[in-house]
Design a protein around this motif. Sequence first.
Motif, short mmCIF file in Angstrom:
data_model
loop_
_atom_site.label_atom_id
_atom_site.label_comp_id
_atom_site.label_asym_id
_atom_site.label_seq_id
_atom_site.Cartn_x
_atom_site.Cartn_y
_atom_site.Cartn_z
N ASN A 62 -5.83 -3.14 -24.85
CA ASN A 62 -5.08 -2.50 -26.18
C ASN A 62 -5.01 -1.28 -25.92
O ASN A 62 -4.10 -0.24 -26.55
N GLY A 63 -5.69 -0.56 -25.20
CA GLY A 63 -5.96 1.05 -24.85
C GLY A 63 -4.55 1.44 -24.16
O GLY A 63 -4.25 0.62 -23.26
N THR A 64 -4.71 2.73 -23.98
CA THR A 64 -3.33 3.44 -23.11
C THR A 64 -3.75 3.21 -21.91
O THR A 64 -5.05 2.84 -21.33
N LEU A 65 -2.69 2.95 -20.95
CA LEU A 65 -3.04 2.83 -19.36
C LEU A 65 -4.21 3.91 -19.00
O LEU A 65 -4.87 3.81 -18.11
N GLU A 66 -3.75 5.28 -19.35
CA GLU A 66 -4.56 6.33 -19.00
C GLU A 66 -6.11 6.07 -19.32
O GLU A 66 -7.03 6.27 -18.52
N THR A 67 -6.31 5.81 -20.48
CA THR A 67 -7.70 5.48 -21.08
C THR A 67 -8.37 4.31 -20.24
O THR A 67 -9.38 4.54 -19.83
N VAL A 68 -7.75 3.17 -20.10
CA VAL A 68 -8.39 2.06 -19.48
C VAL A 68 -8.50 2.25 -17.95
O VAL A 68 -9.59 2.06 -17.35
N ASN A 69 -7.64 3.05 -17.41
CA ASN A 69 -8.10 3.42 -15.91
C ASN A 69 -9.23 4.47 -15.81
O ASN A 69 -10.11 4.13 -15.03
N GLU A 70 -9.41 5.29 -16.66
CA GLU A 70 -10.43 6.13 -16.96
C GLU A 70 -11.83 5.51 -17.17
O GLU A 70 -12.89 5.74 -16.61
N GLN A 71 -11.60 4.42 -18.15
CA GLN A 71 -12.98 3.63 -18.47
C GLN A 71 -13.46 2.92 -17.40
O GLN A 71 -14.72 2.94 -16.90
N LEU A 72 -12.50 2.36 -16.56
CA LEU A 72 -12.99 1.44 -15.50
C LEU A 72 -13.57 2.23 -14.17
O LEU A 72 -14.47 1.95 -13.66
N LYS A 73 -12.96 3.30 -14.16
CA LYS A 73 -13.37 4.14 -13.05
C LYS A 73 -14.50 4.84 -13.26
O LYS A 73 -15.49 4.89 -12.45
N PHE A 74 -14.80 5.35 -14.58
CA PHE A 74 -16.22 5.87 -14.83
C PHE A 74 -17.22 4.91 -14.95
O PHE A 74 -18.40 5.11 -14.21
N ALA A 75 -16.88 3.56 -15.19
CA ALA A 75 -17.90 2.71 -15.06
C ALA A 75 -18.18 2.09 -13.60
O ALA A 75 -19.03 1.15 -13.43
N GLY A 76 -17.47 2.67 -12.48
CA GLY A 76 -17.55 2.21 -11.42
C GLY A 76 -17.01 0.79 -10.97
O GLY A 76 -17.29 0.28 -10.17
N ILE A 77 -16.09 0.39 -11.64
CA ILE A 77 -15.68 -1.23 -11.46
C ILE A 77 -14.29 -1.25 -11.05
O ILE A 77 -13.70 -2.42 -10.91
N SER A 78 -13.66 -0.17 -11.08
CA SER A 78 -12.04 -0.13 -10.99
C SER A 78 -11.75 -0.87 -9.54
O SER A 78 -10.66 -1.43 -9.64
N PRO A 79 -12.39 -0.47 -8.47
CA PRO A 79 -12.05 -1.07 -7.06
C PRO A 79 -12.04 -2.61 -7.25
O PRO A 79 -11.48 -3.27 -6.43
N LEU A 80 -12.59 -3.35 -8.05
CA LEU A 80 -12.76 -4.59 -8.09
C LEU A 80 -11.49 -5.41 -8.62
O LEU A 80 -11.26 -6.40 -8.53
N PHE A 81 -10.68 -4.39 -9.42
CA PHE A 81 -9.51 -5.06 -10.02
C PHE A 81 -8.23 -4.82 -9.02
O PHE A 81 -8.23 -4.05 -8.54
N ASP A 82 -7.38 -6.01 -9.09
CA ASP A 82 -6.05 -6.15 -8.41
C ASP A 82 -5.08 -5.34 -9.22
O ASP A 82 -4.13 -4.59 -8.39
N ARG A 83 -5.08 -5.36 -10.32
CA ARG A 83 -4.18 -4.41 -11.12
C ARG A 83 -4.86 -4.41 -12.55
O ARG A 83 -5.72 -5.17 -13.01
N ILE A 84 -4.48 -3.35 -13.14
CA ILE A 84 -5.00 -2.79 -14.71
C ILE A 84 -3.55 -2.84 -15.35
O ILE A 84 -2.63 -2.13 -15.14
N PHE A 85 -3.61 -3.39 -16.58
CA PHE A 85 -2.64 -3.40 -17.57
C PHE A 85 -3.10 -2.94 -19.13
O PHE A 85 -3.92 -3.13 -19.47
N SER A 86 -2.01 -2.39 -19.59
CA SER A 86 -2.13 -2.00 -20.95
C SER A 86 -0.92 -2.33 -21.67
O SER A 86 0.26 -2.84 -21.20
N ILE A 87 -1.17 -2.83 -23.00
CA ILE A 87 -0.17 -3.57 -23.78
C ILE A 87 1.14 -2.51 -24.11
O ILE A 87 1.85 -2.77 -24.67
#
Length: 223
Positions: A118-143
């Motif tokens: 539900n967060g913005t695309l910018e926020t969710v991208n930052e979140q997953l990057k900070f947590a070190g898990i973004s490379p595990l996702f094929d795509r990241i979506f925001s509503i």
Amino acid sequence: MSSSPQLLIFDVNETLLDTKAVQTAINKEIGNPEAAGKWFQSLLHYSLVETVSGDFADFSQIADACLEMTAENYDKALSAEKREIILSEFKKLSSHEEVFEGLQRLKNAGFIIVALSNGTLETVNEQLKFAGISPLFDRIFSIQSVGKFKPHPSTYAYVLDKMEISADKALMIAAHPWDLLGAARAGLQTAFIKRVGKSNYPLSSKNDFVAEDLMELSNQLIH
């Protein structure tokens, strides 16, 4: 039993990321151990009000407005600057301890893995990057792309359309029963992650999978 899913759609906050830092910051500033819970409920409530009434504001804007409201309800005044500092904690959350390994196992097993927030695309991208898990996702979506908040059916339909997959081959994974209820009614399979303090909604249809964490879910999904 439903057919084995191919696409795994993950909710982000609380499901993958530990939000305790935000909760602690809110409770500390407002001076009440229940303040963060009240704030989160109002955040969900007013995001749905926006959707149902046909309007849209960024989740971050609603989060800020609800934090101002919550503070007022406890006779506290939080400046815009103070609220921004508190809510910036959202971009510095750690994942729950088993999440990286669980996602890695599912990816190695050949599942397509995406996030839907539900967060913005910018926020969710930052979140997953900070947590070190973004490379595990094929795509990241925001509503944001839909202009409606989960659990509106169009949020799930948007992901299915972009991933070119039918609802019955997709699994929504969340620690929030309301998210899963929306996904189930949109035709997706559902997996409830029983994070601490989360319980299922008795009126929702039975989840296809229920697990304590992602490692347990990966065991159920990988035959």
